[in-house]
Design an enzyme around this catalytic site. Sequence first.
Site, PDB file in Angstrom:
ATOM      1  N   LYS A  61       0.780   4.118  -2.914  1.00 36.99           N
ATOM      2  CA  LYS A  61       0.329   5.482  -2.619  1.00 36.99           C
ATOM      3  C   LYS A  61       1.466   6.495  -2.786  1.00 36.99           C
ATOM      4  O   LYS A  61       1.237   7.652  -3.136  1.00 36.99           O
ATOM      5  CB  LYS A  61      -0.272   5.551  -1.217  1.00 36.99           C
ATOM      6  CG  LYS A  61      -1.573   4.744  -1.076  1.00 36.99           C
ATOM      7  CD  LYS A  61      -2.663   5.278  -1.986  1.00 36.99           C
ATOM      8  CE  LYS A  61      -3.992   4.575  -1.767  1.00 36.99           C
ATOM      9  NZ  LYS A  61      -5.071   5.119  -2.632  1.00 36.99           N
ATOM     10  N   TYR A 109       0.844  -1.201   0.000  1.00 32.54           N
ATOM     11  CA  TYR A 109       0.000   0.000   0.000  1.00 32.54           C
ATOM     12  C   TYR A 109       0.883   1.255   0.000  1.00 32.54           C
ATOM     13  O   TYR A 109       0.647   2.200  -0.750  1.00 32.54           O
ATOM     14  CB  TYR A 109      -0.908  -0.058   1.228  1.00 32.54           C
ATOM     15  CG  TYR A 109      -2.000   0.991   1.286  1.00 32.54           C
ATOM     16  CD1 TYR A 109      -3.165   0.843   0.541  1.00 32.54           C
ATOM     17  CD2 TYR A 109      -1.879   2.102   2.109  1.00 32.54           C
ATOM     18  CE1 TYR A 109      -4.179   1.787   0.618  1.00 32.54           C
ATOM     19  CE2 TYR A 109      -2.890   3.047   2.182  1.00 32.54           C
ATOM     20  CZ  TYR A 109      -4.034   2.882   1.439  1.00 32.54           C
ATOM     21  OH  TYR A 109      -5.038   3.824   1.510  1.00 32.54           O
TER      22      TYR A 109
HETATM   23  P1  NAD Z   1     -13.774   1.614   0.810  1.00 34.01           P
HETATM   24  O1  NAD Z   1     -13.317   0.185   0.833  1.00 34.01           O
HETATM   25  O2  NAD Z   1     -14.853   2.041   1.721  1.00 34.01           O
HETATM   26  O3  NAD Z   1     -14.194   2.002  -0.667  1.00 34.01           O
HETATM   27  C1  NAD Z   1     -13.419   1.653  -1.780  1.00 34.01           C
HETATM   28  C2  NAD Z   1     -14.333   1.362  -2.948  1.00 34.01           C
HETATM   29  O4  NAD Z   1     -13.496   1.008  -4.068  1.00 34.01           O
HETATM   30  C3  NAD Z   1     -15.273   0.173  -2.701  1.00 34.01           C
HETATM   31  O5  NAD Z   1     -16.614   0.552  -2.994  1.00 34.01           O
HETATM   32  C4  NAD Z   1     -14.781  -0.890  -3.667  1.00 34.01           C
HETATM   33  O6  NAD Z   1     -15.827  -1.698  -4.202  1.00 34.01           O
HETATM   34  C5  NAD Z   1     -14.132  -0.052  -4.748  1.00 34.01           C
HETATM   35  N1  NAD Z   1     -13.151  -0.812  -5.529  1.00 34.01           N
HETATM   36  C6  NAD Z   1     -12.229  -1.707  -5.073  1.00 34.01           C
HETATM   37  N2  NAD Z   1     -11.567  -2.220  -6.122  1.00 34.01           N
HETATM   38  C7  NAD Z   1     -12.051  -1.633  -7.237  1.00 34.01           C
HETATM   39  C8  NAD Z   1     -11.791  -1.764  -8.628  1.00 34.01           C
HETATM   40  N3  NAD Z   1     -10.864  -2.621  -9.092  1.00 34.01           N
HETATM   41  N4  NAD Z   1     -12.495  -0.992  -9.510  1.00 34.01           N
HETATM   42  C9  NAD Z   1     -13.439  -0.148  -9.050  1.00 34.01           C
HETATM   43  N5  NAD Z   1     -13.765   0.004  -7.756  1.00 34.01           N
HETATM   44  C10 NAD Z   1     -13.071  -0.744  -6.874  1.00 34.01           C
HETATM   45  O7  NAD Z   1     -12.440   2.470   1.014  1.00 34.01           O
HETATM   46  P2  NAD Z   1     -12.195   4.005   1.433  1.00 34.01           P
HETATM   47  O8  NAD Z   1     -11.599   4.009   2.774  1.00 34.01           O
HETATM   48  O9  NAD Z   1     -13.389   4.825   1.139  1.00 34.01           O
HETATM   49  O10 NAD Z   1     -11.009   4.357   0.426  1.00 34.01           O
HETATM   50  C11 NAD Z   1     -11.169   5.188  -0.696  1.00 34.01           C
HETATM   51  C12 NAD Z   1      -9.794   5.683  -1.132  1.00 34.01           C
HETATM   52  O11 NAD Z   1      -9.215   6.446  -0.047  1.00 34.01           O
HETATM   53  C13 NAD Z   1      -8.801   4.565  -1.424  1.00 34.01           C
HETATM   54  O12 NAD Z   1      -7.974   4.935  -2.516  1.00 34.01           O
HETATM   55  C14 NAD Z   1      -7.980   4.500  -0.158  1.00 34.01           C
HETATM   56  O13 NAD Z   1      -6.702   3.952  -0.364  1.00 34.01           O
HETATM   57  C15 NAD Z   1      -7.924   5.954   0.218  1.00 34.01           C
HETATM   58  N6  NAD Z   1      -7.598   6.195   1.628  1.00 34.01           N
HETATM   59  C16 NAD Z   1      -8.412   5.745   2.631  1.00 34.01           C
HETATM   60  C17 NAD Z   1      -8.057   6.006   3.948  1.00 34.01           C
HETATM   61  C18 NAD Z   1      -8.904   5.578   5.102  1.00 34.01           C
HETATM   62  O14 NAD Z   1      -8.444   5.718   6.250  1.00 34.01           O
HETATM   63  N7  NAD Z   1     -10.096   5.074   4.886  1.00 34.01           N
HETATM   64  C19 NAD Z   1      -6.885   6.704   4.233  1.00 34.01           C
HETATM   65  C20 NAD Z   1      -6.079   7.126   3.202  1.00 34.01           C
HETATM   66  C21 NAD Z   1      -6.461   6.878   1.894  1.00 34.01           C
END
Ligand code: NAD
Length: 284
Positions: free
Chosen positions: A185, A181
């Site tokens: 990122k 990851y």
């Molecule tokens: P989440 O798991 O709630 O949502 C992610 C969504 O992406 C899901 O609906 C999933 O079905 C979809 N997905 C997964 N693989 C996919 C693919 N191949 N094609 C299309 N859709 C796909 O996650 P989140 O926490 O809302 O994360 C969203 C973004 O934010 C991500 O890029 C994550 O890395 C980033 N992020 C999250 C956090 C956190 O603390 N939650 C922190 C930093 C960054």
Amino acid sequence: WNGLLALNDGSLLVNPELLYIKGVQTMSLKLENKIALITGAGSGIGEAIARRFAQEGALVYVTDLDSASASRVAGEIIAEGGRAEAARQDVTDEKAWGTQLGEIIASQGALDVLVNNAGIAIPASVEDATLEDWRTTQAVNGESVFMGTRGAIAVMRERGGSIINISSIEGIVGEAMTAAYNYSKGGVRIFTKSAALACTRKGYPIRVNSVHPGFILTPLVQGALAGMPEGEAEEFVTRVTSAIPMGSMGEPLDIANGCLFLACDDSRYMTGSELVIDGGYTCH
Ligand code: NAD
């Protein structure tokens, strides 16, 4: 011009930028008439971005690997008076990018904002990660951002637009349990600067910025915690929460508001920048 203009017929012209007049709020939507595509918008942060953009007048394309969740989010936005379209899109599929962008251009004539949000986290240290999980992580979190950015530039280069790549604080600082990851990122962070420079060099009116959420309680974080060896998840939550200067994890809306800023003209002088929204986590 900074206020009201009285016309001869007794009517008043109001400067639309003057938001409050005698207690009456005139609406000024930040994304009026804009077309936005948000990937992975069926859950968590992507869902919050789609809802926030729709509240500000955008027509949002809610895409996700999980078509049922994309339809749910789009349906709820429409029920609340917003404009949304749902579609299944696997962001690792090059052909699907062509189809999705082609469909937006064919039906709307333009794309103004792309948020490359879809992402996964498979927790493992450098010693424990498998090559298969490593490659899957790079495909979903990294290659998709390249394909989406490239595709969006192709359709935005005349009229302009804003591309927002969701990286993470894990693209800035390391964490022992998130080797793949971290790699993905960090790549998104520096790729965003390359793409921003490529656009300015060609004179395209396209801005490309990255967003770096801190710990936000979403299904992604809950899933990653569930995948950790027993005892480690609790230790991880206690350790990160106590390391957040503001004292708690953030909410998806905190990230959505940052994305709204980057999507609209308020950030018109920003490109290649990194917007960190983390309660102060990366300060030390
Ligand atoms: P989440 O798991 O709630 O949502 C992610 C969504 O992406 C899901 O609906 C999933 O079905 C979809 N997905 C997964 N693989 C996919 C693919 N191949 N094609 C299309 N859709 C796909 O996650 P989140 O926490 O809302 O994360 C969203 C973004 O934010 C991500 O890029 C994550 O890395 C980033 N992020 C999250 C956090 C956190 O603390 N939650 C922190 C930093 C960054």
